[in-house]
Each structure stands twice: as structure tokens, then as C-alpha cells.
Write an enzyme that holds these catalytic residues in place. Structure first.
Site, PDB file in Angstrom:
ATOM      1  N   LYS A 195     -10.406  -0.579  10.483  1.00 53.41           N
ATOM      2  CA  LYS A 195     -10.583  -1.988   9.535  1.00 53.41           C
ATOM      3  C   LYS A 195     -10.807  -3.267  10.681  1.00 53.41           C
ATOM      4  O   LYS A 195     -11.135  -4.226  10.079  1.00 53.41           O
ATOM      5  CB  LYS A 195      -9.138  -2.396   8.679  1.00 53.41           C
ATOM      6  CG  LYS A 195      -8.958  -0.973   7.679  1.00 53.41           C
ATOM      7  CD  LYS A 195      -7.840  -1.500   6.897  1.00 53.41           C
ATOM      8  CE  LYS A 195      -7.381  -0.381   6.197  1.00 53.41           C
ATOM      9  NZ  LYS A 195      -8.024   0.235   5.071  1.00 53.41           N
ATOM     10  N   ASP A 198       3.039  -4.276   8.194  1.00 60.68           N
ATOM     11  CA  ASP A 198       2.009  -3.557   8.054  1.00 60.68           C
ATOM     12  C   ASP A 198       0.711  -4.617   8.190  1.00 60.68           C
ATOM     13  O   ASP A 198       0.404  -5.489   7.036  1.00 60.68           O
ATOM     14  CB  ASP A 198       1.708  -2.795   6.335  1.00 60.68           C
ATOM     15  CG  ASP A 198       0.567  -2.376   6.040  1.00 60.68           C
ATOM     16  OD1 ASP A 198      -0.424  -2.593   6.831  1.00 60.68           O
ATOM     17  OD2 ASP A 198       0.447  -1.495   5.150  1.00 60.68           O
ATOM     18  N   HIS A 254       0.981  -1.097   0.013  1.00 64.33           N
ATOM     19  CA  HIS A 254      -0.060  -0.368   0.009  1.00 64.33           C
ATOM     20  C   HIS A 254       1.029   1.176   0.109  1.00 64.33           C
ATOM     21  O   HIS A 254       1.896   1.104   0.740  1.00 64.33           O
ATOM     22  CB  HIS A 254      -0.917   0.042   1.147  1.00 64.33           C
ATOM     23  CG  HIS A 254      -2.089   0.910   1.345  1.00 64.33           C
ATOM     24  ND1 HIS A 254      -1.705   2.062   1.725  1.00 64.33           N
ATOM     25  CD2 HIS A 254      -3.306   0.807   1.290  1.00 64.33           C
ATOM     26  CE1 HIS A 254      -2.747   3.080   1.900  1.00 64.33           C
ATOM     27  NE2 HIS A 254      -3.840   2.174   1.507  1.00 64.33           N
ATOM     28  N   CYS A 279      -4.656   2.534  -3.437  1.00 70.89           N
ATOM     29  CA  CYS A 279      -3.368   3.035  -3.179  1.00 70.89           C
ATOM     30  C   CYS A 279      -2.238   1.914  -3.414  1.00 70.89           C
ATOM     31  O   CYS A 279      -1.371   1.643  -2.244  1.00 70.89           O
ATOM     32  CB  CYS A 279      -3.537   3.181  -1.741  1.00 70.89           C
ATOM     33  SG  CYS A 279      -4.680   4.651  -1.282  1.00 70.89           S
ATOM     34  N   GLN A 338      -4.443  -4.933   6.892  1.00 68.71           N
ATOM     35  CA  GLN A 338      -5.485  -5.855   6.455  1.00 68.71           C
ATOM     36  C   GLN A 338      -5.272  -7.266   7.006  1.00 68.71           C
ATOM     37  O   GLN A 338      -6.199  -8.241   6.556  1.00 68.71           O
ATOM     38  CB  GLN A 338      -5.291  -6.282   4.984  1.00 68.71           C
ATOM     39  CG  GLN A 338      -5.591  -5.056   4.157  1.00 68.71           C
ATOM     40  CD  GLN A 338      -7.118  -4.389   4.116  1.00 68.71           C
ATOM     41  OE1 GLN A 338      -7.842  -5.260   4.339  1.00 68.71           O
ATOM     42  NE2 GLN A 338      -7.259  -3.139   3.793  1.00 68.71           N
TER      43      GLN A 338
HETATM   44  N1  PMP Z   1      -1.801  -0.683   4.751  1.00 66.45           N
HETATM   45  C1  PMP Z   1      -2.516  -1.333   3.916  1.00 66.45           C
HETATM   46  C2  PMP Z   1      -2.387  -2.727   3.500  1.00 66.45           C
HETATM   47  C3  PMP Z   1      -4.017  -0.959   3.934  1.00 66.45           C
HETATM   48  O1  PMP Z   1      -5.009  -1.493   3.381  1.00 66.45           O
HETATM   49  C4  PMP Z   1      -4.489   0.549   4.346  1.00 66.45           C
HETATM   50  C5  PMP Z   1      -5.912   1.058   4.304  1.00 66.45           C
HETATM   51  N2  PMP Z   1      -6.333   0.702   3.075  1.00 66.45           N
HETATM   52  C6  PMP Z   1      -3.178   1.218   5.181  1.00 66.45           C
HETATM   53  C7  PMP Z   1      -2.224   0.824   4.907  1.00 66.45           C
HETATM   54  C8  PMP Z   1      -3.358   2.499   5.565  1.00 66.45           C
HETATM   55  O2  PMP Z   1      -4.479   2.429   6.470  1.00 66.45           O
HETATM   56  P1  PMP Z   1      -5.017   3.938   7.218  1.00 66.45           P
HETATM   57  O3  PMP Z   1      -5.546   4.578   5.824  1.00 66.45           O
HETATM   58  O4  PMP Z   1      -6.050   3.304   8.073  1.00 66.45           O
HETATM   59  O5  PMP Z   1      -3.727   4.512   7.852  1.00 66.45           O
END
Ligand code: PMP
Length: 417
Positions: free
Chosen positions: A237, A211, A134, A375, A214
Site C-alpha cells: 500500500k 494498524d 479491518h 474487510c 492505510q
Molecule cells: N488493515 C487495514 C486498515 C487495511 O486496509 C488492510 C488491507 N486492506 C489490512 C489491515 C491488511 O493488510 P494486508 O492485507 O496487506 O496484510
């Protein structure tokens, strides 16, 4: 047209999904005249009543600023807030609450680590990331590289959407200082072999940042077993509120890292001659924190713990199996990301249809999915697509909803492709 057999609300695992859905009032509504089918859980999951109630109760009965110790409400708020930290510690199996730092989310957690590791990096050092990250696990490292003269090095993935471990082995080298990798891919659903990667990185003396954004909605990670140096996730999430997330870190590294924001809470003593930092975790928590949100996250974790998590996992696996079986009922549909180990996410394209049109047409049927680059632009480049349509399931989704998605896709394909 291929017809679909009708599935029931009862999960084959014996879980009473119907009863679980009662805990999520938002799901029981109509959107565009149709019952809502919420399949955008990867972007943000819905909140159970337990979370809504915990936050309301906090504001009704105990709100005050924390850690001031001046009066009873302040004490109540502090107990609730620090209690939530303990809940997160237990959830991650971290050794100490000193290792649990509140952030605004995964993004802020990774930025905090990137900032804190800056003093360790020299020009020519390398930060290894995968091609499926991401942007939140790419851009902070690029900014760090810019500051320090280090370099972000991407390692490969296979066409199925698994990490290419040969590429990883080749690129993990003398100059690698940091490995930043996702536990589960948001765009593909791939579950990565984090333990193996961390073990290899550690053997090479490399700091590991995972990270977990997910991963946590589907699995309960054990940070001591994973042995990673840092693990980040977002509450929203994990069926908790927005505006709060968690950074877990190894204590020696957290102690060594400089604070990244200055202000109240994070200091021990301030004078114009010399200011000293508070102890962990407060050193990284400048300003009034998101107190109600911490309480809400604690309630989300407690709610999840009250459910049969292995049964939830099995129910999710069944949703993915059913979705995969139905792909062939939609002419021209193909799935991007077919890893052996996946959470219930399908990213897909349909020949002759733009992903954003698929999203809009599904929305007209009350079905919420996500479309676009998720993203993860470098990943989209790898597959040579501008974006995909993504259905991401949670344990409260039913087999019937999977069927509704595919019935709608068949119709869209027939009418518009
Ligand atoms: N890493 C991953 C794998 C994600 O899916 C996301 C959110 N789509 C993020 C980081 C960022 O999370 P946040 O927007 O809650 O900071």
C-alpha cells in the site's frame, strides 16, 4: 445533467503530477478501450520505476541468501536487505533496527503481536478495538481471546465515521489489557487521533497496537512521538512490492514475547536438550526472508522521500475536496464516512444501484474502484449496508481523473438507477 468544469493535470499545489505519473508505467495504459483511471489505491498502490529497478538490480547483481557471510554475493544481499531495514527505521523514526521486524504484511504483523501477547492474558481480560477495524485487526484478537479466555470489546463510532471518544473512555477499564486501533480507516478514510488514544491507554497501563496500513501511504508516522507499543503496515500500500510488511515494536515487549514461528534464522543455538532464541529482530524472522521485497520497500520509501511530501498531502487534500464537491452532481449519491479529518477516500452508495454493479459499470469505462465490505463487516453492519463503492486516491491521481469518475457516475445513475 450537471456539467463539470474541466480540471488540468497540474495540481493546484504546483506539483507536476504529469511528471510523477511517468514514474508509474502501469498507469499509462488502456483498460476496456479507455485510459486507465486507477482509484483502488487503498487496496494496493502502484509501483514506481525506482522500485521495479531496485528489485531487478537486486536479482541481477546481488541475489544470494542473507546473513550467511560465506561469500561476496551473500554479503551484498545482506547489506541491501539490512539497508532496507535501516530505511524503514528512519521512515518510522524508530530508535533502533532491532525494533523493525519483517512480516508478510499488516495481517501477519498483527497476528505476530496477538500470538506474542498470549502469555500476558488471563480469562476475563479485555482487548479493546474500534468498530471501524479491518478484519485483520479484529480476527487475530478473537483468536487470542478464544485461546486465553479474554474478551474482545468493541468501542463505538459516530454516524460521521469518527471514533466515539466517550465510548472509548467508558470502555477503557480495569480489565483492558490491549488497545488495537487503526490509524486510518480503510473503508471510510477517517484519520484517528492515535496520539490521544495511546496516551489514555498508556495511562491505564494498556498495551497499544496501531494498524498503520492505510496511514503510511499518506503520512509519515513518528512512532516515538505516537508512543504506541506496536505499529504495523504493508509495503504494497506504500508503493512497494507485495509479500512484505513491517512490525515496529517497543524493545522490552518484543524481548518478552515468545517467537511465533520456529526454524532457521530465529535461533541462537539448537540442541535436542535446549534451543535458544536469536536476538531482535531475528527472533521473529524464521526462515529465508523476502529479500528482494525488502529491497523494493526500501526503494519505495526512498522514492517517496525524494518527493515533496507536504505538497503531495496538499494535492491529495485537493482531490478529496473536488470529489466531495462533485457528490451532489450525482442524484441519489451519498458518502459514508464524513469525518473532519480524512485521507482521500470516498465510500459511497447511489440509490437504486448495487455497489458491485457500480464497480462493474465503472470498469467498463476504464475506472478501477473497489466495492464490497472492505474487510470491515462490523462497520458495514453499523451503517446497515452490505457494502459500499469506494474510490481511494493516491498522489498520482489527477483532478481530471476525479472529474472522469463523476462524469461516469452521472451516466451510470442516469441509465441504470
Ligand atoms: N488493515 C487495514 C486498515 C487495511 O486496509 C488492510 C488491507 N486492506 C489490512 C489491515 C491488511 O493488510 P494486508 O492485507 O496487506 O496484510
Amino acid at each position: 445533467m450537471t456539467t463539470l468544469s474541466v480540471a488540468s493535470n497540474q495540481s493546484p499545489t504546483g506539483l507536476d503530477i504529469h511528471a510523477i505519473r511517468q514514474d508509474f508505467p502501469i498507469l499509462a495504459q488502456q483498460v476496456n478501450g479507455k485510459p486507465l483511471v486507477y482509484l483502488d489505491n487503498g487496496a494496493s498502490a502502484q509501483k514506481p520505476v525506482a522500485v521495479l529497478d531496485a528489485m531487478e538490480r537486486y536479482y541481477r547483481e546481488m541475489h544470494s541468501n542473507v546473513h550467511r557471510g560465506a561469500h561476496t554475493l551473500g554479503d551484498r544481499a545482506t547489506v541491501a536487505f539490512e539497508g532496507a531495514r535501516e530505511t524503514v527505521r528512519a521512515f518510522l523514526n524508530a530508535a533502533s533496527t532491532r525494533q523493525i521486524i519483517w512480516t508478510r504484511g499488516t495481517t501477519e504483523a498483527i497476528n505476530l503481536v496477538a500470538n506474542g501477547l498470549a502469555p500476558r492474558l488471563r480469562a476475563g481480560d479485555e482487548i479493546l478495538v474500534s468498530r471501524m477495524e479491518h478484519h485483520a485487526n479484529i480476527v487475530p484478537w478473537q483468536m487470542l481471546a478464544e485461546r486465553t479466555g479474554a474478551k474482545v470489546v468493541p468501542f463505538g463510532i459516530t454516524p460521521e465515521g469518527e471514533l466515539d471518544l466517550e465510548s472509548f473512555d467508558q470502555l477503557l477499564g480495569e480489565r483492558t489489557r490491549i488497545l488495537a486501533v487503526t490509524h486510518v480507516s480503510n473503508a471510510l478514510g477517517t484519520v484517528n487521533p492515535i496520539r490521544e488514544l495511546v496516551a489514555k491507554a498508556k495511562a491505564a497501563g494498556v498495551i497499544t497496537v496501531v494498524d498503520g496500513a492505510q496511514a503510511v501511504p499518506h503520512y509519515q508516522p513518528d512512532v516515538q512521538a505516537l508512543d504506541c507499543d506496536f505499529y504495523a503496515f504493508s509495503s504494497h500500500k506504500l508503493f512497494g512490492p507485495t509479500g512484505i510488511g513491517v512490525l515496529y515494536g517497543k524493545e522490552d515487549l518484543l524481548n518478552e514475547m515468545p517467537p511465533w514461528q520456529g526454524g532457521g534464522e530465529m535461533i541462537e543455538r539448537v540442541s535436542f536438550e535446549r534451543t535458544t532464541w536469536n536476538v531482535l529482530p531475528y527472533k521473529f524472522e524464521a526462515g529465508t526472508p523476502a529479500i528482494a521485497e525488502a529491497v523494493g520497500l526500501g526503494a519505495a520509501i526512498d522514492y517517496l522521500s525524494s518527493l515533496d511530501r507536504p505538497a503531495l498531502e496538499a494535492a491529495e487534500a485537493d482531490l478529496l475536496t473536488r470529489a466531495n464537491q462533485l457528490v451532489e452532481t450525482v442524484p441519489g449519491m451519498s458518502v459514508i464516512g464524513t469525518a473532519r479529518n480524512k485521507v482521500p477516500v470516498i465510500s459511497f452508495k447511489i440509490e437504486g444501484l448495487h455497489p458491485s454493479d457500480i464497480g462493474t459499470l465503472l470498469d467498463q469505462q476504464g475506472i478501477a474502484i473497489r466495492t464490497g465490505h472492505h474487510c470491515a463487516m462490523p462497520l458495514m453492519d453499523f451503517y446497515g449496508v452490505p457494502g459500499t463503492a469506494r474510490a481511494s486516491f493516491a498522489f498520482y491521481n489527477t483532478q481530471d481523473e476525479v472529474d472522469q469518475l463523476f462524469t461516469a457516475l452521472q451516466k451510470i445513475q442516469r441509465l441504470f438507477a
